[in-house]
Each structure stands twice: as C-alpha cells, then as structure tokens.
Design a protein around this motif. Structure first.
Motif, PDB file in Angstrom:
ATOM      1  N   SER A 102      -4.816 -20.383  19.942  1.00  0.00           N
ATOM      2  CA  SER A 102      -6.102 -21.471  20.263  1.00  0.00           C
ATOM      3  C   SER A 102      -5.989 -21.188  18.404  1.00  0.00           C
ATOM      4  N   LYS A 104      -9.662 -22.599  15.847  1.00  0.00           N
ATOM      5  CA  LYS A 104     -10.566 -23.358  15.316  1.00  0.00           C
ATOM      6  C   LYS A 104     -11.182 -24.646  14.029  1.00  0.00           C
ATOM      7  N   TYR A 112     -15.257 -26.122  17.140  1.00  0.00           N
ATOM      8  CA  TYR A 112     -14.710 -25.994  18.131  1.00  0.00           C
ATOM      9  C   TYR A 112     -13.792 -25.482  18.334  1.00  0.00           C
ATOM     10  N   THR A 113     -13.332 -25.524  19.244  1.00  0.00           N
ATOM     11  CA  THR A 113     -11.857 -24.628  19.644  1.00  0.00           C
ATOM     12  C   THR A 113     -10.683 -25.090  20.294  1.00  0.00           C
ATOM     13  N   LYS A 216     -13.243 -26.759  23.778  1.00  0.00           N
ATOM     14  CA  LYS A 216     -14.402 -25.441  24.250  1.00  0.00           C
ATOM     15  C   LYS A 216     -15.338 -25.978  22.808  1.00  0.00           C
ATOM     16  N   SER A 219     -16.731 -20.717  18.867  1.00  0.00           N
ATOM     17  CA  SER A 219     -15.832 -19.904  18.613  1.00  0.00           C
ATOM     18  C   SER A 219     -14.761 -19.475  19.446  1.00  0.00           C
ATOM     19  N   VAL A 220     -14.045 -19.933  19.885  1.00  0.00           N
ATOM     20  CA  VAL A 220     -13.319 -19.070  21.700  1.00  0.00           C
ATOM     21  C   VAL A 220     -11.591 -18.933  21.325  1.00  0.00           C
ATOM     22  N   ASP A 221     -11.815 -16.949  21.750  1.00  0.00           N
ATOM     23  CA  ASP A 221     -10.876 -16.749  21.597  1.00  0.00           C
ATOM     24  C   ASP A 221      -9.644 -16.771  22.995  1.00  0.00           C
ATOM     25  N   CYS A 222      -8.108 -16.537  22.670  1.00  0.00           N
ATOM     26  CA  CYS A 222      -7.829 -16.622  24.287  1.00  0.00           C
ATOM     27  C   CYS A 222      -7.679 -15.218  24.853  1.00  0.00           C
TER      28      CYS A 222
END
Length: 235
Positions: A102, A104, A112-113, A216, A219-222
């Motif tokens: 992922s 950012k 967005y991620t 996505k 801020s999105v983490d695996c």
C-alpha cells in the motif's frame, strides 16, 4: 532501484512510482484493472521505485539470500538532498505466502491509498513465486530464520544472489559500497512481516494466482498478516 539491472528485468514490468495531482485518473484506472484481473495470473515483474510503501506478508522464503547496507540518495520536502542507509535484501529464488502493498498519495489536497494484494488467501500455500527479488527495508517486524551456510558481517560487495548463467554469480548484486555490513545465507524465511520498504524489485517471472489493485479514500494500511501454516513446498 539504485542497484544494477537484474536478469529478466526487461520482461513485462509493472512499474509503480510516486504520483502527483495528474495521477487520480491513473489510480482509478488501476483500480478498475485490478478488479478485472482479480482472478488471473500475473506472469510479469513488479518494480516500485522512489517511494515509501507498506508491505505485509504471511511468509517470505528465499534461497541464496543476502543482505547489505547500501547508500541511497533522497530528496527532502524542502528540496534539499540526503543519503539514507537502508538494508537491501536479495533472494535468487523466492516463494511468498500472500502479499499486500500500500502507498499513500496526496492528490489535490486529498489522501488516497493505492493498494495491491497478491495471492490466494490461503496462509499455507506459498503461492507466489519470484526470481531475483530485491527490496530496501527502512523498518520491519517479523520472525527471521536463516540456515545453510550463514555468514554474518561479510563485506557488502562480496555478497552474492543472482546467477550469471555460467555457474557463477554476478558481482555485488546489491550495489553495496565497500566495508558495509553484509549477511549471506543458504536460505532465509521471514514470517508475519510488516515492513516499510523504499524500493522493491520483483522482476519476471513473478507468478501469482490472484491480483487485486484498488484505490481507497484516506490513509489505509494493509491488514496484519496471518501466521503461516505448514512450510514452503508442502502445498
């Protein structure tokens, strides 16, 4: 990568670089492409350059493993430059048990991620195969097991990973300066890895039974990697 080209790097590369404001249509197109290819097989290469990427995997197993401290130039937000010293790792042959990447992106003031997931979702399959894998680690957590002939504190340029096709090895495949810390081992296995990676090369052939690319908002983490079950080669 700042290191030398590796054999097979000319084969079908998927390249991922930092995006600017013009990248939103490209990110959306990448998400649509990922949905269309979700059940397919990727027999190409993946190369991530000059950007910080989160990487998680249930397990990474590779033969003829080496690692060395390298010099890597970077540019600060204010335009000044500096030199970082990440640990660069390489595997001649590798198998991976699920993989998530992922990154950012700031686009027109919004975050967005871009997320890439590979694999079949089975924590016991080691379903992704790679050749001549190279990655620069900024930070990592997980469990490391090395075996075979293990040599710690070898001179960085003396490490070997990539074969030359004639029974020998290419010199200094990790592009390490002289008198830098290095590691050489017959094989290495990393379990439940969460890492911050700057550069990553998975050149051809990268083979995976599943590929998903999504965009996505925010801020999105695996997701945290599950513990592997079984061992490589037992699927």
């Amino acid at each position: 990568m700042s290191g030398p080209a590796t054999p097979g790097a000319e084969f079908g590369q998927v390249r991922w670089r930092p995006a600017g404001a013009v990248a939103l249509p490209a990110l959306l197109a990448a998400g649509a492409l990922g949905q269309a290819m979700g059940g397919g097989v990727l027999a190409a290469g993946l190369q991530i350059q000059s950007g910080t990427v989160q990487l998680t995997t249930s397990s990474l197993y590779g033969t003829h493993y080496a690692a060395a401290v390298v010099d890597q130039a970077y540019t600060r937000p204010d335009g000044t430059t500096g030199v970082a010293h990440p640990l660069r790792m390489g595997f001649a042959q590798g198998v991976i048990n699920g993989l998530c990447l992922s990154q950012k992106q700031q686009i027109l003031g919004a975050t967005y991620t871009l997320m890439i997931t590979l694999g079949d979702g089975n924590p016991g399959s080691w379903e992704i195969t790679t050749q001549n894998t190279v990655l620069d680690l900024r930070a990592a957590t997980g469990v490391l097991d090395m075996d075979g002939l293990v040599d710690l504190n070898i001179n960085g340029p003396d490490t070997t990973t990539v074969g030359d096709g004639a029974g020998g090895y290419l010199p200094n495949p990790l592009n390490s300066p002289q008198h830098r810390f290095g590691i050489q081992a017959g094989y290495a296995k990393f379990d439940q890895v969460t890492a911050t990676v700057h550069d990553l090369q998975l050149p051809g052939l990268l083979n995976t039974p599943g590929l998903t690319i999504s965009v996505k908002p925010g801020s999105v983490d695996c997701p945290a990697p599950p513990a592997p079950t079984g061992a490589p080669g037992t699927r």
